[in-house]
Scaffold this motif. Sequence first.
Motif, PDB file in Angstrom:
ATOM      1  N   GLY A 185     -38.001  -3.980   8.703  1.00  0.00           N
ATOM      2  CA  GLY A 185     -37.925  -5.204   7.913  1.00  0.00           C
ATOM      3  C   GLY A 185     -39.289  -5.818   7.688  1.00  0.00           C
ATOM      4  O   GLY A 185     -39.620  -6.249   6.573  1.00  0.00           O
ATOM      5  N   GLU A 186     -40.101  -5.859   8.736  1.00  0.00           N
ATOM      6  CA  GLU A 186     -41.450  -6.403   8.622  1.00  0.00           C
ATOM      7  C   GLU A 186     -42.310  -5.513   7.738  1.00  0.00           C
ATOM      8  O   GLU A 186     -43.118  -6.003   6.940  1.00  0.00           O
ATOM      9  CB  GLU A 186     -42.083  -6.557  10.001  1.00  0.00           C
ATOM     10  CG  GLU A 186     -41.404  -7.607  10.864  1.00  0.00           C
ATOM     11  CD  GLU A 186     -41.972  -7.646  12.273  1.00  0.00           C
ATOM     12  OE1 GLU A 186     -43.170  -7.340  12.434  1.00  0.00           O
ATOM     13  OE2 GLU A 186     -41.216  -7.998  13.191  1.00  0.00           O
ATOM     14  N   ALA A 187     -42.145  -4.203   7.872  1.00  0.00           N
ATOM     15  CA  ALA A 187     -42.901  -3.260   7.051  1.00  0.00           C
ATOM     16  C   ALA A 187     -42.539  -3.432   5.577  1.00  0.00           C
ATOM     17  O   ALA A 187     -43.408  -3.378   4.705  1.00  0.00           O
ATOM     18  CB  ALA A 187     -42.649  -1.831   7.505  1.00  0.00           C
ATOM     19  N   GLU A 188     -41.268  -3.659   5.304  1.00  0.00           N
ATOM     20  CA  GLU A 188     -40.825  -3.844   3.928  1.00  0.00           C
ATOM     21  C   GLU A 188     -41.463  -5.089   3.315  1.00  0.00           C
ATOM     22  O   GLU A 188     -41.906  -5.078   2.158  1.00  0.00           O
ATOM     23  CB  GLU A 188     -39.305  -3.954   3.867  1.00  0.00           C
ATOM     24  CG  GLU A 188     -38.759  -4.060   2.472  1.00  0.00           C
ATOM     25  CD  GLU A 188     -37.244  -4.095   2.424  1.00  0.00           C
ATOM     26  OE1 GLU A 188     -36.724  -4.092   1.299  1.00  0.00           O
ATOM     27  OE2 GLU A 188     -36.579  -4.132   3.483  1.00  0.00           O
ATOM     28  N   ILE A 189     -41.555  -6.148   4.092  1.00  0.00           N
ATOM     29  CA  ILE A 189     -42.197  -7.375   3.620  1.00  0.00           C
ATOM     30  C   ILE A 189     -43.670  -7.107   3.323  1.00  0.00           C
ATOM     31  O   ILE A 189     -44.193  -7.526   2.281  1.00  0.00           O
ATOM     32  CB  ILE A 189     -42.046  -8.511   4.655  1.00  0.00           C
ATOM     33  CG1 ILE A 189     -40.586  -8.940   4.741  1.00  0.00           C
ATOM     34  CG2 ILE A 189     -42.951  -9.694   4.314  1.00  0.00           C
ATOM     35  CD1 ILE A 189     -40.269  -9.845   5.915  1.00  0.00           C
ATOM     36  N   ARG A 190     -44.336  -6.407   4.231  1.00  0.00           N
ATOM     37  CA  ARG A 190     -45.765  -6.107   4.048  1.00  0.00           C
ATOM     38  C   ARG A 190     -45.973  -5.239   2.803  1.00  0.00           C
ATOM     39  O   ARG A 190     -46.883  -5.475   2.019  1.00  0.00           O
ATOM     40  CB  ARG A 190     -46.306  -5.400   5.289  1.00  0.00           C
ATOM     41  CG  ARG A 190     -47.788  -5.181   5.272  1.00  0.00           C
ATOM     42  CD  ARG A 190     -48.566  -6.456   5.264  1.00  0.00           C
ATOM     43  NE  ARG A 190     -48.238  -7.248   6.429  1.00  0.00           N
ATOM     44  CZ  ARG A 190     -48.649  -8.488   6.627  1.00  0.00           C
ATOM     45  NH1 ARG A 190     -49.396  -9.070   5.751  1.00  0.00           N
ATOM     46  NH2 ARG A 190     -48.297  -9.157   7.695  1.00  0.00           N
TER      47      ARG A 190
END
Length: 73
Positions: free
Chosen positions: A56-61
């Motif tokens: 999820g964090e990677a997708e935001i980044r």
Amino acid sequence: MARRGLEASEAEEKDQFYDLFSEGEHATEFRFLSLSERLAAMGYMAKAQLALARAGEAEIRLSQMDERLQDVK
């Protein structure tokens, strides 16, 4: 480490020294190099987040990276 590099890059960009490059002969090159550094740091962060199973964090980044790239167009 990538997060710290990204934060440092963003802080340096706000420094008055960089105002000297906002216009003139080398402004476009400077902006491109600055953006390249930030994108590289964001890529490292996304890769680390994936390795840590934080999709999820990677997708935001990655979304933030895409926004920056769209600004370049």
